[in-house]
Design a protein around this motif. Structure first.
Motif, short mmCIF file in Angstrom:
data_model
loop_
_atom_site.label_atom_id
_atom_site.label_comp_id
_atom_site.label_asym_id
_atom_site.label_seq_id
_atom_site.Cartn_x
_atom_site.Cartn_y
_atom_site.Cartn_z
N UNK A 266 17.88 22.15 -11.33
CA UNK A 266 18.69 22.97 -10.44
C UNK A 266 18.57 24.45 -10.82
N UNK B 132 19.76 28.45 -9.07
CA UNK B 132 20.29 29.26 -7.97
C UNK B 132 20.05 30.73 -8.27
N UNK C 272 21.23 33.80 -0.44
CA UNK C 272 21.38 32.88 -1.57
C UNK C 272 20.23 31.88 -1.56
N UNK D 273 24.12 28.67 -1.94
CA UNK D 273 23.59 28.36 -3.28
C UNK D 273 24.28 27.16 -3.91
N UNK D 274 25.60 27.19 -4.01
CA UNK D 274 26.26 26.13 -4.77
C UNK D 274 26.30 24.81 -4.01
N UNK D 275 25.93 24.82 -2.73
CA UNK D 275 25.82 23.54 -2.03
C UNK D 275 24.75 22.66 -2.65
N UNK D 276 23.82 23.28 -3.37
CA UNK D 276 22.76 22.50 -3.98
C UNK D 276 23.31 21.55 -5.05
N UNK D 277 24.52 21.84 -5.54
CA UNK D 277 25.13 20.96 -6.53
C UNK D 277 25.34 19.55 -5.99
N UNK D 278 25.59 19.46 -4.70
CA UNK D 278 25.74 18.14 -4.07
C UNK D 278 24.48 17.32 -4.35
N UNK E 85 22.23 17.96 -6.65
CA UNK E 85 22.01 17.81 -8.10
C UNK E 85 22.72 16.55 -8.61
N UNK E 86 23.94 16.33 -8.13
CA UNK E 86 24.67 15.13 -8.55
C UNK E 86 24.03 13.88 -7.94
#
Lengths: 458, 458
Positions: free
Chosen positions: A333, A335, A342, A405-410, A412-413
């Motif tokens: 991941x 960002x 982003x 950007x932080x939507x990529x955490x979905x 990643x999990x």
């Protein structure tokens, strides 16, 4: 008997390890001694572009813990002291005081190698000239800032357009420089597939950055004072008072190599899951100098990123302090941002997947960061890769405005949990008009990817 | 032979089902006929507070697809037509044209029940008086807007402080009303634990909203014109020209109950994973009128949320159209905002966990939305519940500034994957100074929760 833990490198991985080991073991049980060749400890290298750009005003804001603060916690520190040799047979390191030039050996019971990374320097004439700057350490950042001219017509060239190159280009624009980026790839941000990198290219041009993609630097031209004054390529010459290396980094493992420690394909130290250097019970390594297991491809990669370094340090310090912890690996991941664009990625790009024998379906969708009718709903592009046949999620790239950007955490999990894109279509993600369309962009991409997998059959 | 699919309810679940079934089956194969008692189809009920508040200017912006657009796609629609009976034995529904008053029976081969929810009305005198508004449908929203006075001293009372109550209170402040919120619970946003709801209380007071927590409404006082003019509680009287019900909703299942269809503890229809009403091969139900399986507690819940309704419709339409799809359940994710405070939750609150026999450790941490040194780093509070002994994640609540709400998606995916908090500590979440501290707030909470689990032993 009191043991001695020696740490090489005083930034994120090394000093996190020191702090965690100190939490678990008192000074009477464990002596901790760290060697740092620079002037600073425990700083955010990732923050350097924002400091150079003036977004962050004070250098010290980037410092999480100073040498004095570490010493208060009974962590010994030798600053401006460079380790020049590791003798694993006798359990000792040789260190040179950079002020006095004296060298001496120090024995260890346990050793942590956290030597970080160094910028890749294209092998061209003049690359080591004054005026050519890496930005890996706070000392590097200070040297660059000291070299910036406060006013007048000023030109900078950034070599490379990875995330450091992109961030540094924006920082120099903020300092009033005319900035040219010389980029070997077809698009900036080669950590993305080229179709996604295109949007980064446009955002950079929008900032007034001159982008030259698909070019190779052939040399650094120096003036009579020996300083860099231009960067040359096959196609032309780009005058610059300041040259910044944004060409990526390599693990700084020359010491480890000389000591015969195991290195991987990217030149990084190879460790086990407890972050022990393979084959060595009492030596750990972490941060930018190691390779990490990529949980998606099943292979080692080199990723220089402060968040990994901190996790490594936590694991190493726990183990070196007599506890137990492991670092299971990464999904890749990352960002970043340029202007208000982003940029995020996790997992594998198309070429990464191909390189490890994975076949896949790639889909791209356009959506918005908020409900379409809500003010300031920004465009968002999501690209998703799913394995052929199994439908397993392989990677996600997102480029867009606020909230991208932080939507990529979905993802990643979901990668960590080895979800299929079909499973992802049912994810219960947060929905309210100010935060998402009723189908979150990641869900829209998952639906399209799942359809591609279904329709392809075998 | 051509079949007929009848749909009761023309909003998210019903019309998503209609659209998806139409994608899979041509009009020659499947006739689709939907009954809607209101004036609108396929609108965002979740957007109503933003329309009432003037953040969204046009009612039609909330409409994803109008009746005419549905008809163009060969979906039959009877608008302003209320279904008054379901005869499952003979496979037919009785519907009344609300304009003409005529009733007739229509036979179905397949039936979809998507009757939505109705606001909970406290059983007090005057509650049905003109001037007391629910905000479930676009017609409700229009009625409320029509009743607002454009200027002069104006007072509104919102009964209830769930997410609709909170959003409506802010909307009425934006319209220039003096707003009082009468709330039965100790803190607003009872979907959060009270310790987290406290921050919502403060944000609402900061907007100038008068908050009265821990009170019960005893009646609506009406004037000579029969309209509401005040709301009374045991403690006092709150004059208001406008009263809004934000007391939550109940599934609108009176039709289903009369037809003998199975209802759960919350009054919602019970379905199987294919969204078929239990015991009925050819009847599906979805959206706000059904109960859904909570994957964390293993029990049914009632959650009225557009994103679920859309997913249900997609699944129902696929199945009714001869394909195959399932809705596995929810984890209870919800996000909201008041002023610039973002509010998010997923999984179980403390009292939910206790109610299903789960013991847990609860931890709360304070962090920031960006690196601490980066401009505009906003405070963020993360509360995390982990099961005792197993360490399984049970729930997360986040309250904070920009970037707080959608961070809950990390936990939503982790809940779906049944991760432990220890596993979460190693998640490879996006890190860069503009987006996160080097330890993302969710990771900080996971570390603290994992420590609590470890230290507790058995």
């Amino acid at each position: 008997m009191r043991e001695r833990l020696v740490i090489i490198g005083g930034d994120a991985a090394g000093m996190s390890a020191a702090s965690q080991a100190r939490r678990l073991r008192s000074p009477a049980e464990l002596e901790i001694l760290a060697f740092e060749r620079g002037h600073f400890t425990s700083y955010s290298a990732c923050g350097i572009p924002y400091w150079v750009g003036g977004v962050v005003q004070e250098r010290d804001a980037l410092i999480a813990r100073s040498p004095a603060q570490h010493r208060e916690r009974e962590i010994g520190l030798r600053m401006r002291t460079e380790v020049t040799g590791i003798d694993t047979g006798r359990g000792r390191v040789r260190a040179r005081d950079l002020e006095s030039g004296t060298e001496e050996w120090t024995s260890y019971d346990k050793l942590v190698i956290a030597t970080g990374a160094r910028p890749l320097r294209p092998p061209v004439p003049g690359i080591d000239a004054p005026g050519v700057h890496g930005v890996q350490t706070l000392d590097d950042g200070q040297a660059l800032l000291d070299s910036l001219a406060p006013e007048g017509p000023r030109r900078a060239v950034v070599i490379g357009a990875g995330y450091i190159g992109v961030e540094m280009a924006e920082a120099l624009i903020q300092r009033g420089y005319a900035v040219t980026v010389l980029n070997r790839s077809a698009q900036p941000m080669a950590t993305l597939d080229p179709d996604m990198g295109r949007q980064v290219h446009e955002a950079m041009c929008g900032l007034g950055i001159e982008m030259v993609n698909g070019t190779e630097v052939t040399g650094i031209e120096t003036g009579e004072d020996g300083r860099a004054r231009a960067v040359t390529t096959a196609e032309g010459r780009h005058p610059a008072e300041v040259v910044v290396l944004g060409t990526g980094v390599r693990p700084e493992t020359s010491l480890a190599a000389a000591a015969g420690l195991p290195l991987g394909a990217y030149g990084g130290l190879l460790t086990d899951l407890a972050m022990r250097v393979r084959g060595h019970e009492n030596i750990w390594a972490g941060g930018d100098c190691v390779e990490v297991l990529d949980l998606v491809s099943g292979q080692e990669r080199h990723i220089a990123l402060g968040t990994h370094a901190n996790k490594h340090g936590q694991v190493i310090g726990t183990n070196a302090g007599g506890g137990y912890a492991t670092f299971p690996g990464v999904v890749g991941t990352a960002v970043s941002k340029v202007c208000d664009l982003e940029i995020a990625r996790t997992g594998l790009r198309e070429k990464d997947a191909r390189a490890v024998g994975l076949e896949f379906h790639a889909v791209t969708i356009e959506s918005t960061s908020r409900a379409g009718y809500y003010p300031d709903a920004g465009r968002m592009t999501v690209k998703m890769l799913a394995e052929r046949r199994t439908g397993r999620l392989l990677g996600v790239q997102i480029v867009g405005r606020e909230g991208a950007a932080k939507r990529v955490d979905i993802a990643a999990v979901a990668l960590t949990a080895r979800m299929t894109v079909e499973q992802m279509t049912a994810l219960d993600l947060g929905y309210a008009p100010p935060f998402s369309p009723v189908w979150d962009p990641v869900l829209v991409a998952a639906r399209k990817a799942a359809q591609a997998v279904r329709e392809a059959g075998y």
